[in-house]
Design a protein around this motif. Structure first.
Motif, PDB file in Angstrom:
ATOM      1  N   ASN A   1      16.959  65.527 152.023  1.00  0.00           N
ATOM      2  CA  ASN A   1      17.673  64.384 151.458  1.00  0.00           C
ATOM      3  C   ASN A   1      18.845  64.824 150.592  1.00  0.00           C
ATOM      4  N   GLY A   2      18.661  65.885 149.812  1.00  0.00           N
ATOM      5  CA  GLY A   2      19.746  66.392 148.977  1.00  0.00           C
ATOM      6  C   GLY A   2      20.894  66.937 149.795  1.00  0.00           C
ATOM      7  N   MET A   3      20.577  67.719 150.819  1.00  0.00           N
ATOM      8  CA  MET A   3      21.616  68.308 151.655  1.00  0.00           C
ATOM      9  C   MET A   3      22.368  67.244 152.455  1.00  0.00           C
ATOM     10  N   ALA A   4      21.711  66.119 152.736  1.00  0.00           N
ATOM     11  CA  ALA A   4      22.363  65.053 153.498  1.00  0.00           C
ATOM     12  C   ALA A   4      23.403  64.316 152.673  1.00  0.00           C
ATOM     13  N   ARG A   5      23.340  64.441 151.355  1.00  0.00           N
ATOM     14  CA  ARG A   5      24.189  63.630 150.495  1.00  0.00           C
ATOM     15  C   ARG A   5      25.296  64.400 149.789  1.00  0.00           C
ATOM     16  N   ALA A   6      25.369  65.710 149.979  1.00  0.00           N
ATOM     17  CA  ALA A   6      26.419  66.485 149.307  1.00  0.00           C
ATOM     18  C   ALA A   6      26.659  67.780 150.079  1.00  0.00           C
ATOM     19  N   ASP A   7      27.808  68.390 149.842  1.00  0.00           N
ATOM     20  CA  ASP A   7      28.128  69.665 150.482  1.00  0.00           C
ATOM     21  C   ASP A   7      27.242  70.771 149.944  1.00  0.00           C
ATOM     22  N   ALA A   8      27.001  71.761 150.793  1.00  0.00           N
ATOM     23  CA  ALA A   8      26.153  72.884 150.408  1.00  0.00           C
ATOM     24  C   ALA A   8      26.704  73.611 149.189  1.00  0.00           C
ATOM     25  N   SER A   9      28.032  73.697 149.083  1.00  0.00           N
ATOM     26  CA  SER A   9      28.644  74.397 147.951  1.00  0.00           C
ATOM     27  C   SER A   9      28.360  73.683 146.633  1.00  0.00           C
ATOM     28  N   PHE A  10      28.155  72.349 146.677  1.00  0.00           N
ATOM     29  CA  PHE A  10      27.830  71.611 145.458  1.00  0.00           C
ATOM     30  C   PHE A  10      26.371  71.800 145.054  1.00  0.00           C
ATOM     31  N   VAL A  11      25.462  71.736 146.026  1.00  0.00           N
ATOM     32  CA  VAL A  11      24.031  71.780 145.694  1.00  0.00           C
ATOM     33  C   VAL A  11      23.533  73.194 145.437  1.00  0.00           C
ATOM     34  N   ALA A  12      24.279  74.215 145.868  1.00  0.00           N
ATOM     35  CA  ALA A  12      23.803  75.598 145.754  1.00  0.00           C
ATOM     36  C   ALA A  12      23.338  75.972 144.348  1.00  0.00           C
ATOM     37  N   PRO A  13      24.102  75.664 143.286  1.00  0.00           N
ATOM     38  CA  PRO A  13      23.632  76.070 141.950  1.00  0.00           C
ATOM     39  C   PRO A  13      22.281  75.467 141.573  1.00  0.00           C
ATOM     40  N   PHE A  14      21.990  74.251 142.069  1.00  0.00           N
ATOM     41  CA  PHE A  14      20.728  73.600 141.724  1.00  0.00           C
ATOM     42  C   PHE A  14      19.539  74.248 142.423  1.00  0.00           C
ATOM     43  N   ILE A  15      19.787  74.870 143.576  1.00  0.00           N
ATOM     44  CA  ILE A  15      18.712  75.513 144.320  1.00  0.00           C
ATOM     45  C   ILE A  15      18.065  76.618 143.497  1.00  0.00           C
ATOM     46  N   TYR A  16      18.855  77.274 142.656  1.00  0.00           N
ATOM     47  CA  TYR A  16      18.336  78.411 141.895  1.00  0.00           C
ATOM     48  C   TYR A  16      17.490  77.978 140.702  1.00  0.00           C
ATOM     49  N   GLY A  17      17.305  76.668 140.554  1.00  0.00           N
ATOM     50  CA  GLY A  17      16.346  76.180 139.573  1.00  0.00           C
ATOM     51  C   GLY A  17      14.930  76.618 139.905  1.00  0.00           C
ATOM     52  N   THR A  18      14.678  76.985 141.161  1.00  0.00           N
ATOM     53  CA  THR A  18      13.364  77.510 141.553  1.00  0.00           C
ATOM     54  C   THR A  18      12.963  78.678 140.667  1.00  0.00           C
ATOM     55  N   LEU A  19      13.934  79.524 140.341  1.00  0.00           N
ATOM     56  CA  LEU A  19      13.654  80.699 139.515  1.00  0.00           C
ATOM     57  C   LEU A  19      13.149  80.285 138.134  1.00  0.00           C
ATOM     58  N   VAL A  20      13.753  79.258 137.568  1.00  0.00           N
ATOM     59  CA  VAL A  20      13.340  78.777 136.246  1.00  0.00           C
ATOM     60  C   VAL A  20      11.918  78.229 136.298  1.00  0.00           C
ATOM     61  N   PHE A  21      11.633  77.392 137.301  1.00  0.00           N
ATOM     62  CA  PHE A  21      10.293  76.828 137.421  1.00  0.00           C
ATOM     63  C   PHE A  21       9.257  77.922 137.703  1.00  0.00           C
ATOM     64  N   ALA A  22       9.601  78.898 138.552  1.00  0.00           N
ATOM     65  CA  ALA A  22       8.664  79.981 138.858  1.00  0.00           C
ATOM     66  C   ALA A  22       8.327  80.783 137.612  1.00  0.00           C
ATOM     67  N   ALA A  23       9.352  81.114 136.824  1.00  0.00           N
ATOM     68  CA  ALA A  23       9.122  81.869 135.590  1.00  0.00           C
ATOM     69  C   ALA A  23       8.293  81.046 134.607  1.00  0.00           C
ATOM     70  N   LEU A  24       8.567  79.745 134.513  1.00  0.00           N
ATOM     71  CA  LEU A  24       7.833  78.875 133.593  1.00  0.00           C
ATOM     72  C   LEU A  24       6.366  78.770 134.003  1.00  0.00           C
ATOM     73  N   PHE A  25       6.103  78.492 135.284  1.00  0.00           N
ATOM     74  CA  PHE A  25       4.728  78.367 135.752  1.00  0.00           C
ATOM     75  C   PHE A  25       3.959  79.674 135.559  1.00  0.00           C
ATOM     76  N   ASP A  26       4.607  80.796 135.884  1.00  0.00           N
ATOM     77  CA  ASP A  26       3.954  82.103 135.771  1.00  0.00           C
ATOM     78  C   ASP A  26       3.613  82.412 134.317  1.00  0.00           C
TER      79      ASP A  26
END
Length: 309
Positions: free
Chosen positions: A238-263
Motif C-alpha cells: 500500500n505504501g509503495m502504491a502511493r509514493a515513489d520509491a525514492s520518497f519511501v526509502a528513508p522510512f524503510i530503515y525504521g526497521t533497524l530502530v524497531f529491531a534494536a528497540l525490541f532486542d
C-alpha cells in the motif's frame, strides 16, 4: 500472457509514509518472534526450517482470507518466475531466522539492508542493466558498512553474521524476480502464489530437517511470525502504491530502530558503537542508491500500481 491493467492509485505521501512505518514495525516484530523460537526463550529452540515453515503457513492463511473477502481477478501465473522468487525468498528468511539466534537483531537487520546492493549487481548480470558511477559508489559504501558489521578481526569476527549477509544475497536476488512478476501479474496474486509455493518448499525442507513439537507458546509465536510478516507485506504494498520509491526509502530503515528497540527490551541486547557505525554506513549507501534511482525516473512517468485495500 498479457499485462494486467492496474487501477490508478492517487499519490499520498503522508499515507505512504505511515504505511511503510507500519510495515517496518511488523517486519521487526516478525524477526523478534523468530528469535524467541530459535533460542530457548519459549522452550527448546526450534530449527530455522521449522520457523520459516510457520511463517509461510500462517501468512498463507492470512492471504487466503484476504482473497476470500476482496475476490481479486487472477490470471495464469508464470510458474518459473514464481518458483525462482519463492526459492530465494524462502532461503532469505530461513538464513535470517538462523542469524538472529546468534547475533543481535539490529546487526542482522542492518546486514539485510545490503539486499538492494545485490539486487543492483544481479540486475547487471541477469537483466543486462547498465550501472553508472554513482550506483557503484553506493554499492561500495554499503558493502563497507557490511564489512564493519562483520567485525573482521580474529577476536571479534561473528561467523553467524555471514548468515544474515547470505539472507541479503537471497533477498536481493528475489527482488529481480519480483520485478519481473509485477510486470505480468497482480500483487495479491503474487503474494498468494508466493505463500502457496513457500509452504510446499518449506514443508519439504522441514521433512528433511525433522519436526519438533512446539509448545503452546511456540505455536503462538509461529503464528506471530506469519501474520506479522503478512501484515508487513500488505502495509508495504500500500505504501509503495502511493509514493515513489525514492520518497519511501528513508522510512524503510525504521526497521533497524524497531529491531534494536525490541532486542533491547526483550533480550537486553543493546547495540554497541560498532553496530551503529556499520548500520549507519549501510543505510547511507542504500539511501544513496535510492536517491540515484529516484533521479533516473522522470517525474510523472511512475506507472500506476495495484493496491491491496
Amino acid at each position: 500472457m498479457s499485462d494486467v491493467p492496474f487501477a490508478p492509485v492517487r499519490p499520498d505521501n503522508t499515507l505512504a509514509a505511515l504505511c511503510i512505518a507500519g510495515a517496518t514495525a511488523f517486519i521487526a516484530l516478525s524477526t523478534l518472534f523468530a528469535k524467541t523460537l530459535t533460542t530457548d526463550a519459549l522452550g527448546s529452540a526450534l530449527s530455522p526450517f521449522q520457523v520459516s515453515h510457520g511463517r509461510f503457513v500462517f501468512a498463507l492463511v492470512f492471504f487466503v482470507a484476504g482473497c476470500a473477502v476482496i475476490r481479486p481477478r487472477f490470471t495464469r501465473p508464470h510458474w518459473g518466475l514464481h518458483l525462482a522468487r519463492t526459492g530465494c525468498g524462502w532461503g532469505g528468511v530461513t538464513l535470517m531466522f538462523a542469524a538472529v539466534a546468534f547475533i543481535p537483531m539490529a546487526d542482522a537487520t542492518a546486514l539485510s539492508f545490503t539486499s538492494p546492493v545485490f539486487t543492483l549487481i544481479f540486475a547487471v548480470v541477469l537483466l543486462g542493466e547498465r550501472v553508472g558511477r554513482v550506483r557503484w559508489a553506493a554499492v561500495a559504501v554499503a558493502l563497507t558498512g557490511a564489512a564493519v558489521l562483520l567485525r573482521p578481526t580474529p577476536e571479534s569476527f561473528q561467523p553467524a553474521a555471514l548468515l544474515a549477509l547470505g539472507a541479503a544475497v537471497a533477498m536481493g536476488t528475489e527482488n529481480i524476480w519480483i520485478k519481473k512478476l509485477t510486470r505480468r501479474e497482480g500483487r495479491l496474486q503474487i503474494l498468494l502464489v508466493n505463500n502457496v509455493l513457500g509452504v510446499l518448499i518449506a514443508s519439504a525442507a522441514l521433512l528433511a530437517a525433522g519436526w519438533q513439537s512446539p509448545t503452546l507458546a511456540q505455536w503462538g509465536a509461529l503464528a506471530g511470525v506469519g501474520l506479522s510478516m503478512a501484515t508487513a507485506q500488505s502495509f508495504y504494498i500500500n505504501g509503495m502504491a502511493r509514493a515513489d520509491a525514492s520518497f519511501v526509502a528513508p522510512f524503510i530503515y525504521g526497521t533497524l530502530v524497531f529491531a534494536a528497540l525490541f532486542d533491547a527490551v526483550i533480550f537486553g541486547a543493546v547495540p554497541d558503537w560498532v553496530s551503529w557505525l556499520g548500520a549507519s554506513i549501510i543505510v547511507a549507501g542504500a539511501l544513496l542508491l535510492a536517491w540515484r534511482e529516484g533521479r533516473k525516473r522522470p517525474v510523472g512517468l511512475r506507472p500506476a500500481r495495484g493496491v491491496v485495500k
